[in-house]
Design an enzyme around this catalytic site. Sequence first.
Site, PDB file in Angstrom:
ATOM      1  CG  LEU A 288      -1.660   1.275   1.562  1.00  0.00           C
ATOM      2  CD1 LEU A 288      -2.605   1.653   0.441  1.00  0.00           C
ATOM      3  CD2 LEU A 288      -2.397   1.165   2.891  1.00  0.00           C
ATOM      4  CG  ASP A 289       2.570   4.809   2.557  1.00  0.00           C
ATOM      5  OD1 ASP A 289       3.613   5.034   1.939  1.00  0.00           O
ATOM      6  OD2 ASP A 289       2.192   5.485   3.539  1.00  0.00           O
ATOM      7  N   PRO A 290       4.727   1.730   1.215  1.00  0.00           N
ATOM      8  CG  PRO A 290       6.835   0.841   0.668  1.00  0.00           C
ATOM      9  CD  PRO A 290       5.895   1.092   1.831  1.00  0.00           C
TER      10      PRO A 290
END
Lengths: 449, 449
Positions: free
Chosen positions: B128-130
């Site tokens: 997701l993030d990253p």
Amino acid sequence: MKKILVLGAGRSTDALIHYLDSRSSSLSVQLTLADAEARVLEKKIKNYSSAVQSLLLNANDAEALQKAIAGHDMVISMLPAFMHPAVAKHCLELKKHLFTASYVSPEMNAMDKEARKHHVLFLNECGLDPGIDHLSVMKALHEIREKNGKVYSFRSWCGGLVAKESNDNPWGYKFSWNPRNVILAGKGTAVYRMNGQLRFTPYHRLFKEHFMVSDTKGEKFDGYPNRNSLLYETIYGLKGIPTFIRGTLRYPGFCKGWHILIDAGLTDDSSLLPKELSLSLHDLTKACLGIESGKNLRDELQSRYADIWSSDIEKKLEYIGIIGTKEPVPGNPSTLADALQNVLEEKWKLKQGDKDRVVMIHETEYHDETGKKIRRISSLDLNGMDENHTAMALTVGLPLAIAVRLFIENKVKDEGVVIPVDKKWYEPILSELEKHHIRFNEKEEEITG
Amino acid sequence: MKKILVLGAGRSTDALIHYLDSRSSSLSVQLTLADAEARVLEKKIKNYSSAVQSLLLNANDAEALQKAIAGHDMVISMLPAFMHPAVAKHCLELKKHLFTASYVSPEMNAMDKEARKHHVLFLNECGLDPGIDHLSVMKALHEIREKNGKVYSFRSWCGGLVAKESNDNPWGYKFSWNPRNVILAGKGTAVYRMNGQLRFTPYHRLFKEHFMVSDTKGEKFDGYPNRNSLLYETIYGLKGIPTFIRGTLRYPGFCKGWHILIDAGLTDDSSLLPKELSLSLHDLTKACLGIESGKNLRDELQSRYADIWSSDIEKKLEYIGIIGTKEPVPGNPSTLADALQNVLEEKWKLKQGDKDRVVMIHETEYHDETGKKIRRISSLDLNGMDENHTAMALTVGLPLAIAVRLFIENKVKDEGVVIPVDKKWYEPILSELEKHHIRFNEKEEEITG
């Protein structure tokens, strides 16, 4: 003939070797000074008698280190503290005694049982702070207990400063010790006890919430608590007393100024600086505080730090180039802390003839037999000779040298991982230190009202 | 038949395996799920088809890990990020492809050349993030460049939150991810660029100086910058633009409340708590701020934090037991951060049926061909199904599963240490994510005045 290996040729090693070298025949010792830098060795070795041998040695080379230790009877390590466990492992394996002026690390502590088994001594914390603090505190507490005094408050402080006569900057500070440690001093959270309350002070408030400390003559200093004071409560036999603080001294006003550097973020050592800037502390401070380049930094700082602002703080910030003239930061700093250090290493360097100053103050409060409250202040105050023969180097190197002498002369017997808090250590070391004019003033007064 | 070894059975592994398992015959893959806990494995494996094999494996056992990797064609590591370099070393030696959702560490990065030499792919930062952030940012920037827009400001935010409907506490937060990381989030100094000025914000001011962020529908969030935003300037092709920030989202009001916890010192993970206390966050806060036990903590806090105090903050502090009723801290915390975590793990746990929420917002400002200033907001907003099937787990596991599928199907060819910023990766992954209702809303508006 005892063969002694001395690892690391710094200023305090000088003081240590001078003491042992001048007694080498009566003590029947042979000293070897080992260092990784040929240039340093060559320069240093000229200061000693021809009996002192030199050895080019990279202490990170485990094989070479082991070989060097194997060829001696005992080791004095003046290397950076993080290297002591590696040295100690070889000493354990080869059954050699080890002496250091550094704090006992958990790794070092874990070797205690094994060291005892082999009747080997690993004496640590026998420099200035730690070192002379332990010696003098244990003596003072012993005297108070002898007369049935009951201690309820203990605060012990030590600082490496610049002598008043050599002070030429508004911070009242010059480096007499590892600059890096000064820049990063206080990181983490300080743990201590005050008025019956356990206290935790995080780094970003530590210098703002500093203490005021007085020596026996009434001279005042700033003091901030060290990382974990409470590690020494039990060792000093003061477990659970209402106030217990160990801390560091600076001249008055230093802590407020330094707080601004911390709050801005200039002591950060974790984030890498982009390589794009022509840096000045002025610009970096603006970057840290989010102050637009067009705005007047002095005014912004005055308004942001209105509660502590003074002309003294203004002078401090001007002196290091945060306000006033922009000066490029020398070198190629990797972090904000690097940038600050590069600036301060130039400005806070001991110049030729400059004298440093070591101040140690113990403030002990106790109830005497009649219930009266007594404040006992013990303070040590020593100026160095010049920029090389510093009070710092002398007070770090000499106690360790004396401890080695006492051990070789069989005047003190000990084994295991030890710090010098026992009377058998502190009494003869303090007595010998007095002969070298390292002595405490004592003052007692009744606390009234 | 490709044999895939999946290391670590957590929530996001579930989403990943479901995707690949349901396509196992068309993809011709055989999955093995490896974990160190038999109980976890047994429970998880029931959720999948009988084709998925389980393997009890302690990834810290280098020999066992090597053997497991040797018996497969590729590896997906869902282990904690610090373990990836060890896994990658085996993959390099055995010439196996590796997929992770974690940031590329310097150790991982150093393997790039060797991996290319052996035509092996190490795809990272594909969660997701990253992960989704890179995919969607690159797509948005590509579109802007296609129409000759010139970006001058870029801010990208992501947060794992609790869905509005499942929020029952004044912080508006529940853990959908590693609680430890949430407690320690933001430590160090944040580095970013704003309005042409390089900025450094130290941890103790980071949450106080938070940003306000809006999604495409106008919903507002708090945002605080991540550690080093500027690492991605070059990767995104935005080197040196006046504003570049990557950060984390929380519901409005969170950051001010959390700032008080940081300023007090309650997120400290460095100093050990003495074992003597029956702890409450109330007492620990007093210990941190040096407030005498007799004094009213609420009043003291209100006066100390007068500039941000509100009834909302008061509710937050009451909810976690800092003011109001004293509650003992559960467990045996070793540090202040532990104590805070133990309290919050009970209070911020996703309960049965609770839904989490993932929000990602990119704010890009650019000059269009005619010189007009345009603000483009892209936002992703996804609620989870329940406390096990979280939006967090899905958005971490699914992009990685899709990347693996694309690679197996030969639809994307790549080698070396890679993150998914190339069109060949982001286009097909985003397109497949849309089929699973993971899609961005886009909004453009002219900036006037």
